[in-house]
Motif scaffolding. Sequence first.
Motif, PDB file in Angstrom:
ATOM      1  N   TRP A  52     -12.341 -14.978   3.231  1.00 41.03           N
ATOM      2  CA  TRP A  52     -12.785 -13.791   2.889  1.00 41.03           C
ATOM      3  C   TRP A  52     -12.261 -12.721   3.840  1.00 41.03           C
ATOM      4  O   TRP A  52     -11.624 -11.645   3.765  1.00 41.03           O
ATOM      5  N   ARG A  53     -12.976 -12.890   5.333  1.00 38.23           N
ATOM      6  CA  ARG A  53     -12.129 -12.008   6.378  1.00 38.23           C
ATOM      7  C   ARG A  53     -10.842 -12.012   6.554  1.00 38.23           C
ATOM      8  O   ARG A  53     -10.342 -11.112   6.830  1.00 38.23           O
ATOM      9  N   ALA A  54      -9.999 -13.186   6.465  1.00 33.84           N
ATOM     10  CA  ALA A  54      -8.646 -13.047   6.402  1.00 33.84           C
ATOM     11  C   ALA A  54      -7.919 -12.418   5.431  1.00 33.84           C
ATOM     12  O   ALA A  54      -7.112 -11.654   5.506  1.00 33.84           O
ATOM     13  N   GLY A  55      -8.768 -12.487   4.070  1.00 36.17           N
ATOM     14  CA  GLY A  55      -8.104 -11.732   2.882  1.00 36.17           C
ATOM     15  C   GLY A  55      -8.177 -10.291   3.232  1.00 36.17           C
ATOM     16  O   GLY A  55      -7.312  -9.429   2.832  1.00 36.17           O
ATOM     17  N   ARG A  56      -9.534  -9.757   3.863  1.00 38.38           N
ATOM     18  CA  ARG A  56      -9.832  -8.614   4.004  1.00 38.38           C
ATOM     19  C   ARG A  56      -8.792  -7.789   5.253  1.00 38.38           C
ATOM     20  O   ARG A  56      -8.330  -6.700   4.720  1.00 38.38           O
ATOM     21  N   ARG A  57      -8.534  -8.665   6.148  1.00 41.05           N
ATOM     22  CA  ARG A  57      -7.364  -8.089   7.078  1.00 41.05           C
ATOM     23  C   ARG A  57      -6.111  -7.788   6.654  1.00 41.05           C
ATOM     24  O   ARG A  57      -5.676  -6.927   6.560  1.00 41.05           O
ATOM     25  N   ASP A  58      -5.713  -8.991   5.557  1.00 41.66           N
ATOM     26  CA  ASP A  58      -4.489  -8.648   4.793  1.00 41.66           C
ATOM     27  C   ASP A  58      -4.441  -7.607   4.142  1.00 41.66           C
ATOM     28  O   ASP A  58      -3.461  -6.759   4.143  1.00 41.66           O
ATOM     29  N   ARG A  59      -5.520  -7.252   3.370  1.00 44.68           N
ATOM     30  CA  ARG A  59      -5.546  -6.147   2.468  1.00 44.68           C
ATOM     31  C   ARG A  59      -5.594  -4.715   3.228  1.00 44.68           C
ATOM     32  O   ARG A  59      -4.849  -3.861   2.840  1.00 44.68           O
ATOM     33  N   GLY A  60      -6.206  -4.964   4.407  1.00 43.97           N
ATOM     34  CA  GLY A  60      -6.199  -3.640   5.180  1.00 43.97           C
ATOM     35  C   GLY A  60      -4.735  -3.331   5.747  1.00 43.97           C
ATOM     36  O   GLY A  60      -4.320  -2.258   5.723  1.00 43.97           O
ATOM     37  N   LEU A  61      -4.137  -4.181   6.218  1.00 40.93           N
ATOM     38  CA  LEU A  61      -2.701  -4.201   6.703  1.00 40.93           C
ATOM     39  C   LEU A  61      -1.705  -3.549   5.613  1.00 40.93           C
ATOM     40  O   LEU A  61      -1.063  -2.737   6.145  1.00 40.93           O
ATOM     41  N   GLN A  62      -2.058  -4.326   4.510  1.00 38.24           N
ATOM     42  CA  GLN A  62      -1.173  -3.701   3.295  1.00 38.24           C
ATOM     43  C   GLN A  62      -1.277  -2.179   3.200  1.00 38.24           C
ATOM     44  O   GLN A  62      -0.448  -1.572   2.925  1.00 38.24           O
ATOM     45  N   ALA A  63      -2.552  -1.894   3.014  1.00 39.42           N
ATOM     46  CA  ALA A  63      -2.815  -0.549   2.713  1.00 39.42           C
ATOM     47  C   ALA A  63      -2.511   0.335   3.783  1.00 39.42           C
ATOM     48  O   ALA A  63      -1.694   1.706   3.405  1.00 39.42           O
ATOM     49  N   VAL A  64      -2.642   0.074   4.941  1.00 37.72           N
ATOM     50  CA  VAL A  64      -1.956   0.785   6.231  1.00 37.72           C
ATOM     51  C   VAL A  64      -0.381   0.993   6.304  1.00 37.72           C
ATOM     52  O   VAL A  64      -0.077   2.248   6.393  1.00 37.72           O
ATOM     53  N   ALA A  65       0.278  -0.083   5.955  1.00 33.79           N
ATOM     54  CA  ALA A  65       1.627  -0.119   5.917  1.00 33.79           C
ATOM     55  C   ALA A  65       2.155   0.774   4.880  1.00 33.79           C
ATOM     56  O   ALA A  65       3.067   1.506   4.992  1.00 33.79           O
ATOM     57  N   GLU A  66       1.620   0.533   3.615  1.00 34.83           N
ATOM     58  CA  GLU A  66       1.836   1.462   2.265  1.00 34.83           C
ATOM     59  C   GLU A  66       1.575   2.998   2.821  1.00 34.83           C
ATOM     60  O   GLU A  66       2.142   4.016   2.372  1.00 34.83           O
ATOM     61  N   SER A  67       0.650   3.189   3.338  1.00 34.58           N
ATOM     62  CA  SER A  67       0.107   4.472   3.692  1.00 34.58           C
ATOM     63  C   SER A  67       1.052   5.217   4.726  1.00 34.58           C
ATOM     64  O   SER A  67       1.323   6.521   4.735  1.00 34.58           O
ATOM     65  N   LEU A  68       1.591   4.287   5.654  1.00 36.19           N
ATOM     66  CA  LEU A  68       2.818   4.928   6.565  1.00 36.19           C
ATOM     67  C   LEU A  68       4.217   4.940   5.829  1.00 36.19           C
ATOM     68  O   LEU A  68       5.208   5.224   6.613  1.00 36.19           O
ATOM     69  N   GLY A  69       4.303   4.719   4.516  1.00 36.47           N
ATOM     70  CA  GLY A  69       5.693   4.550   3.989  1.00 36.47           C
ATOM     71  C   GLY A  69       6.406   3.297   4.214  1.00 36.47           C
ATOM     72  O   GLY A  69       7.672   3.538   4.066  1.00 36.47           O
ATOM     73  N   MET A  70       5.715   2.379   4.732  1.00 39.80           N
ATOM     74  CA  MET A  70       6.811   0.957   5.010  1.00 39.80           C
ATOM     75  C   MET A  70       6.286   0.087   3.975  1.00 39.80           C
ATOM     76  O   MET A  70       5.303   0.036   3.287  1.00 39.80           O
ATOM     77  N   SER A  71       7.442  -0.720   4.110  1.00 35.38           N
ATOM     78  CA  SER A  71       7.356  -1.892   2.968  1.00 35.38           C
ATOM     79  C   SER A  71       6.523  -2.989   3.540  1.00 35.38           C
ATOM     80  O   SER A  71       6.110  -3.082   4.630  1.00 35.38           O
ATOM     81  N   TYR A  72       5.968  -3.777   2.561  1.00 39.29           N
ATOM     82  CA  TYR A  72       4.766  -4.900   3.038  1.00 39.29           C
ATOM     83  C   TYR A  72       5.085  -6.107   2.161  1.00 39.29           C
ATOM     84  O   TYR A  72       5.583  -6.027   1.064  1.00 39.29           O
ATOM     85  N   ALA A  73       5.295  -7.136   2.911  1.00 40.70           N
ATOM     86  CA  ALA A  73       5.531  -8.668   2.357  1.00 40.70           C
ATOM     87  C   ALA A  73       4.281  -9.346   2.874  1.00 40.70           C
ATOM     88  O   ALA A  73       4.089  -9.586   4.049  1.00 40.70           O
ATOM     89  N   ARG A  74       3.598 -10.131   2.186  1.00 40.04           N
ATOM     90  CA  ARG A  74       2.536 -10.917   2.729  1.00 40.04           C
ATOM     91  C   ARG A  74       3.016 -12.117   3.648  1.00 40.04           C
ATOM     92  O   ARG A  74       2.375 -12.506   4.575  1.00 40.04           O
ATOM     93  N   ARG A  75       4.301 -12.689   3.071  1.00 40.37           N
ATOM     94  CA  ARG A  75       5.070 -13.516   4.017  1.00 40.37           C
ATOM     95  C   ARG A  75       6.400 -13.169   3.845  1.00 40.37           C
ATOM     96  O   ARG A  75       6.985 -13.266   2.840  1.00 40.37           O
ATOM     97  N   ASP A  76       7.347 -13.339   4.842  1.00 41.80           N
ATOM     98  CA  ASP A  76       8.761 -13.091   4.837  1.00 41.80           C
ATOM     99  C   ASP A  76       9.386 -13.435   6.011  1.00 41.80           C
ATOM    100  O   ASP A  76       9.145 -12.828   7.049  1.00 41.80           O
TER     101      ASP A  76
END
Length: 230
Positions: free
Chosen positions: A27-51
């Motif tokens: 749960w904590r790992a998933g929360r961090r992943d979702r948080g990083l995605q939200a911040v990236a998108e708020s900064l206008g950056m693309s996001y990929a869970r794995r690449d």
Amino acid sequence: MVDVLLGLLDYVGFALLVIGVLALVIWRAGRRDRGLQAVAESLGMSYARRDDAPLESFVGLKVFDAIGVRSLANVAEGTVSGSRVWLVDYRYSKHPTGTVERYGFSACVLKGDRLDLPHFRIVSRSRPRSSTLSPVPHRPEDDPEAPLQDSGELARRFRLFTASPDAVRPLLGPGLEERLLASWKPYLEIEGLGDRLAVTRRSWIEPKDVRTMLDQAGWILDDLQRASPH
């Protein structure tokens, strides 16, 4: 019979505890992943869970040169202050087979058009708690350590590794020195090569710290570009 039931209850209780701990970790790992995605998108950056594709752009940067299995997760990519930027979670094994425990850390990589850096690494002498610092990847042919320009505060807090000290030292001007001294704790590692710059603390970054890390890496890039003869 009572002993059997008590033993069964102990087993069930232990199993539930293990399941609970695993659920909390996931749960904590998933929360961090979702948080990083939200911040990236708020900064206008693309996001990929794995690449893993950006690893091709990181070739030569020794901080990414582990011998074992390597991968990138939570990859945010975009443009910050006119420079191409990647913010990634780097995961690696210290052994070629990748069958042993894996490690990792977050890193910010920037590509500057006005950079042509000789290879160097600036490594903080500080160390956070051992549980927060990822072990150094096994990296063949690391550059030798070179003395900094003087024995002042910068030399007491950082170490320089490069095969081209005469080309690197002029880049470490007052602006960059001031920047490094202001941010030397916790552990900080900077690596430059050609038109690329990598900044990491060799630990996982939290979503709330993303903007600070991007700003810090961008300032360091600006300082190097101003000092670069190119």
